[in-house]
Enzyme design. Structure first.
Site, PDB file in Angstrom:
ATOM      1  N   LYS A 121       0.776  -1.355  -0.230  1.00  0.00           N
ATOM      2  CA  LYS A 121      -0.010   0.036  -0.027  1.00  0.00           C
ATOM      3  C   LYS A 121       0.937   1.247   0.061  1.00  0.00           C
ATOM      4  CE  LYS A 121      -2.253  -1.307   3.617  1.00  0.00           C
ATOM      5  NZ  LYS A 121      -1.940  -2.654   3.894  1.00  0.00           N
ATOM      6  N   THR A 122       1.951   1.177   0.799  1.00  0.00           N
ATOM      7  CA  THR A 122       2.635   2.561   0.988  1.00  0.00           C
ATOM      8  C   THR A 122       3.401   2.698  -0.134  1.00  0.00           C
ATOM      9  OG1 THR A 122       2.883   2.208   3.377  1.00  0.00           O
ATOM     10  CG2 THR A 122       4.515   3.682   2.375  1.00  0.00           C
ATOM     11  N   GLU A 165      -3.566   5.903   1.428  1.00  0.00           N
ATOM     12  CA  GLU A 165      -3.505   4.609   1.906  1.00  0.00           C
ATOM     13  C   GLU A 165      -4.501   4.192   2.699  1.00  0.00           C
ATOM     14  OE1 GLU A 165      -0.035   2.217   4.233  1.00  0.00           O
ATOM     15  OE2 GLU A 165       0.534   3.777   3.120  1.00  0.00           O
TER      16      GLU A 165
END
Length: 463
Positions: A121-122, A165
């Site tokens: 995600k990051t 995110e």
């Protein structure tokens, strides 16, 4: 234009303001003109960056830190009910807002893109934020890690796009209503909140169901958990798949490692695009294709976005080079789930050639260690040698019988050279005695193992 300050959030107080998610929201609110205060357990570079924006940050938690006129108190799921500032908020009748609700409020009036998945995600959020900025689109963004400096995890941009995110760990991503949502993968994790894969899939279904009418779900065609999600949705949401699978809508044709970079070719809407990803590893190349697919869903020409993705050069703690001493490079990895550990170790193996890879691993959470300790141990067999620290508890209380020894035993059973090192202060000396010129040292985990990198470098320099 980007939206302004949400109502009732002009004087917010954040408990645990130094956390990755919390600090980003606080930063955006401060940039929009809010009078932000907060508290955190300790001083940090992130706290310093917030103070530079005019945010008042107290170290430690005490009732006196919460002003009587605070408009709301923002918390994450990690904040316990007996926190003195939270208790005082209840006594004063000050509204308590979960960080996901605060972030959702910040995205109102924008075109939100929410990036979800068990892993990546990051990185993917960062790739989108950097490439959109490179194109001059001035997005707002909230990321779970710093791009290049403390406090760079979030920005209030003047454009209409907001990239965020989306955290599935506590189901807080159900709060968002994105125009475009990305699901990178779906695996069992966060065992304190999910008892089965069926619960995980149900949670991601709810997230996908929050996409606004006319919006798009971008989802991996390569991961079975993500494909199962697509099957469960059964066309209820406009879906675009990406990946190396032959049936992917956006097909990855090749990923060619080039040292610490990759050259990627993908086919999108009949157009073949070749572009550079400035970080090593197949998983990062696929994240870039997910970002490219999401950008296309937003109406951004893929031929412009693809080369802009090369502007992304990494996020802190995602295979971040911390330095070199005595011919030894020290690299920091946030990997804490077996899939992430395996991906990062394979990426480093591909980039390192014949160099030895030495890992200092810190398990994160007792619940994760209990469920996935054996898989973590098998992942460590990809390294030439490893040292395993005690479990980093974060928000959890110990579980009887669950220790890092579960990982050590599994690693040894897989043929790994592994040493249990309960006391992290011993690590710099241990590594200095093991490492030879040309070796790569990875500090790996989601806890404070990252703090060992500079100490290892200092000890190597004095060798």
């Amino acid at each position: 234009m980007a939206p302004g300050l949400p109502a009732a959030m002009d004087r917010p107080h954040f408990i645990g303001i130094g956390g990755a998610g919390m600090s980003g929201i606080a930063k955006i609110l401060a940039q929009r003109g809010a009078q932000v205060t907060g508290s955190d357990a300790k001083e940090s570079a992130t706290v310093g960056a917030l103070r530079a924006l005019g945010v008042t940050v107290h170290v430690g938690h005490a009732a006196a830190h919460l002003a009587d006129d605070a408009s709301c108190v923002v918390v994450s799921s990690a904040i316990r009910e007996d926190n003195p500032e939270l208790v005082r908020a209840a006594g004063l009748g000050i509204p308590v807002v979960h960080r996901a609700d605060a972030l959702a409020a910040l995205m109102e009036g924008a075109r939100p893109v929410a990036v979800a998945g068990t892993h990546g995600k990051t990185t993917t959020t960062s790739m989108l934020a950097v490439s959109l900025t490179e194109l001059g689109l001035r997005p707002s963004y909230a990321i779970g890690g710093d791009l290049d400096a403390p406090g760079s995890n979030a920005l209030h941009g003047e454009g209409d796009l907001f990239v965020a995110e989306a955290d599935e760990s506590d189901r807080s991503f159900h709060k968002y209503a994105p125009e475009v949502a990305i699901v990178l993968n779906v695996e069992l994790d966060h065992h304190a909140n999910y008892a089965s894969m069926d619960e995980i899939h149900a949670s991601f279904e709810t997230f996908a169901g929050r996409i606004v009418p006319g919006g798009t779900l971008v989802v991996s065609a390569d991961h079975e958990g993500a494909r199962e999600l697509t099957r469960r949705l059964a066309g209820s949401v406009r879906t675009v798949t990406y990946g190396e699978a032959e049936d992917a809508d956006v097909r990855v044709l090749s990923i060619v490692p080039q040292g610490l970079r990759s050259r990627v070719t993908a086919r999108l809407d009949g157009q073949e695009l070749t572009f550079t990803v400035s970080v090593p590893g197949r998983h990062y190349a696929l994240n870039a294709v997910a970002a490219l697919t999401a950008g296309a869903a937003l109406g951004i020409p893929a031929g412009e976005l693809a080369p802009a993705l090369a502007a992304y050069t990494g996020v802190k703690r995602r295979l971040q080079l911390k330095g070199e001493a005595a011919g030894v490079q020290v690299i920091d990895s946030y990997a804490h789930h077996p899939t992430e550990m395996t991906a990062d170790l394979e990426a480093m193996r591909g980039a390192a050639g014949d160099a030895r890879i030495l890992v200092v691993f810190q398990p994160h959470l007792f619940s994760r260690t209990q469920e996935l300790g054996e898989e973590m141990g098998r992942a460590l067999a990809l390294a030439d040698a490893s040292a395993v620290l005690d479990v980093y508890p974060a928000r959890e209380d110990p579980i009887p019988g669950v220790t890092s020894e579960l990982i050590v035993e599994a690693a040894r059973a897989a043929g790994a050279d592994v040493t249990a090192v309960p006391d992290g202060t011993e690590i710099p000396e241990l590594v200095a005695g093991m490492a030879k010129p040309g070796d790569l040292v990875l500090t790996m985990g989601a806890g404070d193992v990252t703090d060992l990198g500079p100490r290892i470098l200092d000890r190597l320099a004095r060798r």
